[in-house]
Scaffold this motif. Sequence first.
Motif, PDB file in Angstrom:
ATOM      1  N   PRO A 112       0.827  -1.216   0.000  1.00 36.30           N
ATOM      2  CA  PRO A 112       0.000   0.000   0.000  1.00 36.30           C
ATOM      3  C   PRO A 112       0.856   1.259   0.000  1.00 36.30           C
ATOM      4  O   PRO A 112       1.808   1.362   0.761  1.00 36.30           O
ATOM      5  CB  PRO A 112      -0.797  -0.114   1.305  1.00 36.30           C
ATOM      6  N   ASN A 113       0.520   2.198  -0.891  1.00 31.85           N
ATOM      7  CA  ASN A 113       1.290   3.452  -0.948  1.00 31.85           C
ATOM      8  C   ASN A 113       0.349   4.657  -0.991  1.00 31.85           C
ATOM      9  O   ASN A 113       0.444   5.497  -1.879  1.00 31.85           O
ATOM     10  CB  ASN A 113       2.243   3.451  -2.157  1.00 31.85           C
ATOM     11  N   PRO A 114      -0.583   4.725   0.000  1.00 33.68           N
ATOM     12  CA  PRO A 114      -1.491   5.883   0.003  1.00 33.68           C
ATOM     13  C   PRO A 114      -0.738   7.181   0.243  1.00 33.68           C
ATOM     14  O   PRO A 114       0.392   7.168   0.722  1.00 33.68           O
ATOM     15  CB  PRO A 114      -2.426   5.574   1.177  1.00 33.68           C
ATOM     16  N   ASP A 115      -1.383   8.282  -0.103  1.00 30.77           N
ATOM     17  CA  ASP A 115      -0.839   9.625   0.140  1.00 30.77           C
ATOM     18  C   ASP A 115      -0.981   9.886   1.637  1.00 30.77           C
ATOM     19  O   ASP A 115      -2.087  10.073   2.144  1.00 30.77           O
ATOM     20  CB  ASP A 115      -1.662  10.631  -0.694  1.00 30.77           C
ATOM     21  N   MET A 121     -10.613   9.358   2.974  1.00 24.64           N
ATOM     22  CA  MET A 121     -11.571   9.957   2.034  1.00 24.64           C
ATOM     23  C   MET A 121     -10.864  10.902   1.064  1.00 24.64           C
ATOM     24  O   MET A 121     -11.128  10.875  -0.137  1.00 24.64           O
ATOM     25  CB  MET A 121     -12.655  10.701   2.851  1.00 24.64           C
ATOM     26  N   GLU A 122      -9.958  11.724   1.592  1.00 24.95           N
ATOM     27  CA  GLU A 122      -9.234  12.677   0.738  1.00 24.95           C
ATOM     28  C   GLU A 122      -8.373  11.946  -0.297  1.00 24.95           C
ATOM     29  O   GLU A 122      -8.228  12.397  -1.431  1.00 24.95           O
ATOM     30  CB  GLU A 122      -8.338  13.586   1.594  1.00 24.95           C
TER      31      GLU A 122
ATOM     32  N   GLU B  97       3.001   7.669  -5.937  1.00 28.79           N
ATOM     33  CA  GLU B  97       2.440   6.761  -6.941  1.00 28.79           C
ATOM     34  C   GLU B  97       1.071   7.216  -7.462  1.00 28.79           C
ATOM     35  O   GLU B  97       0.811   7.161  -8.662  1.00 28.79           O
ATOM     36  CB  GLU B  97       2.322   5.360  -6.335  1.00 28.79           C
ATOM     37  N   ASP B  98       0.190   7.685  -6.571  1.00 26.47           N
ATOM     38  CA  ASP B  98      -1.155   8.045  -7.040  1.00 26.47           C
ATOM     39  C   ASP B  98      -1.112   9.216  -8.020  1.00 26.47           C
ATOM     40  O   ASP B  98      -1.956   9.323  -8.902  1.00 26.47           O
ATOM     41  CB  ASP B  98      -2.109   8.347  -5.869  1.00 26.47           C
ATOM     42  N   ARG B  99      -0.093  10.087  -7.859  1.00 23.83           N
ATOM     43  CA  ARG B  99       0.035  11.214  -8.794  1.00 23.83           C
ATOM     44  C   ARG B  99       0.726  10.768 -10.087  1.00 23.83           C
ATOM     45  O   ARG B  99       0.431  11.256 -11.160  1.00 23.83           O
ATOM     46  CB  ARG B  99       0.779  12.364  -8.132  1.00 23.83           C
ATOM     47  N   LEU B 100       1.621   9.790  -9.955  1.00 25.69           N
ATOM     48  CA  LEU B 100       2.298   9.283 -11.156  1.00 25.69           C
ATOM     49  C   LEU B 100       1.348   8.456 -12.018  1.00 25.69           C
ATOM     50  O   LEU B 100       1.614   8.225 -13.188  1.00 25.69           O
ATOM     51  CB  LEU B 100       3.516   8.436 -10.767  1.00 25.69           C
TER      52      LEU B 100
END
Lengths: 270, 264
Positions: A112-115, A121-122, B97-100
């Motif tokens: 997992p690599n969430p921000d 939610m964001e 990663e989510d932005r890439l």
Amino acid sequence: MHAIETRGLRKVYTVPPPKKRRGPPPIPGTIGGPPRGGPPGDVVALDSLDLDINQGEFFGMIGPNGAGKTTTIGILTTRVRPTAGKATVAGFDVCDNEVDVRRRIGVVPQRPNPDRSLDAMENLVFHAAYFGISRKVASARATQLLEKLEIGSKARAKVDEMSGGQQQRLMIARALIHEPQILFLDEPTVGLDPSARQSLWAILRDLHKQGRTIIMTTHYMDEADQLSDRIALIDRGKLLALDTPKALKARTPDGSLETFFMTLAGHGID
Amino acid sequence: MNAEYHPVSPARVFGALLLRDAHVTRRELPFFLIRTLMQPLMFIIVFGLLLPKMGFLDARYKATLLPGILGVSLTLSAIQSVALPMVQDFGWTNEIEDRLLAPIPIPLIAIEKIVVGSLQGLIAGLVVLPVSRLIMGPIPGFTLAYAGETVLMALLGSATFSAIGLFMGTAIRPQQIGFMFSLIIAPMLMFGCAYYPWRGLDVFPVMKYAVLINPLVYVAEGLRGVLTPSVPHMNLLVVIAVLTGMLVVIGWLGMRSFVKRAIK
């Protein structure tokens, strides 16, 4: 048109000369490890892979660590550049039309690599915004997805307050928030307890029923067997076999995928 | 849930990335300000208030110090607000990663980082300027008549240092970032003509020309030219030309380094 096509796909990682390397010694045969073919200092992670994956198919990829599964997913999701060969996703070349590819895919990573600067939610609402989805639509979808994945109560939780399994579910929600045509899952059940694993299987079956193309790597034979329409057995960057689970199992006397893989590869899956 | 395709322009994705960073910056604003402004403010108190009051420094020194301190604040905030998140983003958590995976060319994600760093530098400047004026008291020759030019200088300086932050955050290994900060930032601040005018280095000609490699020299001199024009300063056109050139070159290097980290 296939959902995914690869022709002669090859990836060679160049390893820095030993003098410049630091840290523990690399493991032979893995990325960063000593070469197992090709020029000295290079590691062939993927060696001429040809795949055709149909639209709406649940496609399983099995292989041991270092087989080339993650590299394949990396190339198909535009995050790894192939050394040679060609790959298209939804008809778009992964190198020449990477933005068009990314518009149509969702990715669940191995870890997992969430921000971490955002709450659960964001994470979903901002990821949706990157795909042009309005905050209102994204919020409604995110609430629905978090509920479905049984982490609705964690919507306002910081990522660090979530367990590994909950973070993995958040990754699945993130991969689905923009409703992609094609979903990639790289060993999605590693580290999940049996109950979380079962519930993820149910979610994946549900997504498959909706007509989504799903590509999943795993080294659990039972997982690939239960979920996949077809399974590709990969080892050392090469495709060893590709067929339905039933047909693959029928090739061994004991009807076991594990036995079939060991016969072909000459070693176990782990 | 039906599979569908969302047409979305790179500009809209760029805007969404900016919104994400603005959201995170707003949430972390107090920490951001303390992290970046503590050192410049301490300098102002000691060199802009205490030493002049004690009679060790002439009150006219304040006119040289104020633009320099503003330059230092821009530098620290812009460089840190890009380099430090980059280390985290590309580090073990790999959370960029989510932005890439967003449908936008990867170099534009790097440019967005430079834009955000520039805005954060500008915010730091907007806070430091009035606070400095308040602490230092009247500053001989200080003017806000060239407000537009001041914003241009501040933006150019912030953008250049954001680009440096992008390069440092992506090219330097996470374990070495603290070491590199000490090695690069401290000399850059002390030899950046922030605490003395460039022309003052006439007394040390070798150093006068050696420091020209340091972008902070141009930021500090440029800000002197617009905020305290009576203090000796470099020609503003030279400042703008050099900073623009540095921004283009370092920005390109930073972008290349970012793409190299993003695509394996």
